[in-house]
Enzyme design. Structure first.
Site, PDB file in Angstrom:
ATOM      1  CG  ASP A  11     -46.674 -16.653  -1.183  1.00 10.16           C
ATOM      2  OD1 ASP A  11     -46.291 -17.825  -1.302  1.00 10.16           O
ATOM      3  OD2 ASP A  11     -47.629 -16.177  -1.829  1.00 10.16           O
ATOM      4  CG  ASP A  13     -46.277 -19.261  -6.573  1.00 11.44           C
ATOM      5  OD1 ASP A  13     -45.524 -19.175  -7.550  1.00 11.44           O
ATOM      6  OD2 ASP A  13     -46.388 -20.280  -5.871  1.00 11.44           O
TER       7      ASP A  13
END
Length: 177
Positions: A11, A13
């Site tokens: 991922d 963020d």
């Protein structure tokens, strides 16, 4: 013929880029507050902010995610991981469609060694065909077929269902030892 490497999806963020730091900076400036990451233990900013869920307005700015700080050691560890694993960046950009360009530009600036073919803008990450998913949101693991690895963030501190890493050195210890 080359051996097939295991795949790790990562991922963006709160795992590679400090989205919360940027949100806190903007929120504290705009609302004359002084919240810190420690104030958010087990909560999201919208749960403690004076303006509540209005903090999501920051994501409406297409450039908001463009200048995030890089999470320490992420660049070096991800580069090392590429020697043993096929690395994909899987970001739930569909949650914030205005963020596509900024996320892509940020990735190209800070992670230029990740090929474009290995950057996936998606919503539900269960679509990702990987052996591992490193993410700060446990809900992304619920339908994911591989092993979820929870990257510690203030909002997930109380989550106990998944293996956890607290920083990129721990990711290196988990995958490179």
């Amino acid at each position: 013929m080359d051996a097939v490497k295991p795949r790790i999806a990562i991922d963006m963020d709160e795992v590679m880029g400090d989205t919360l730091g940027k949100m806190l900076e903007c929120y504290n400036r705009d609302y004359a507050d002084c919240l810190t990451v420690d104030d958010l233990r087990g909560k999201k900013l919208r749960h403690v902010a004076k303006c509540g869920s209005e903090v999501s307005k920051y994501f409406e700015d297409p450039s908001f995610l463009r200048d995030l700080k890089v999470i320490p050691d992420s660049q070096d560890v991800i580069r090392e991981l590429q020697s043993r694993y096929e690395i994909f960046i899987a970001t739930a950009a569909m949650e914030v469609p205005a963020s596509f360009a900024a996320k892509y530009e940020w990735l190209k600036e800070h992670f230029d060694f990740i090929p474009n073919t290995h950057i996936v803008f998606c919503g539900d990450k269960s679509i990702i065909n990987a052996d591992y998913l490193i993410d700060d949101h446990a809900y992304q693991f619920e339908r994911f077929r591989g092993q979820g690895i929870l990257y510690t963030a203030s909002h997930n501190i109380e989550e106990t269902r998944y293996p956890r890493v607290n920083n990129w050195r721990e990711v290196a210890d988990l995958f490179l030892k």
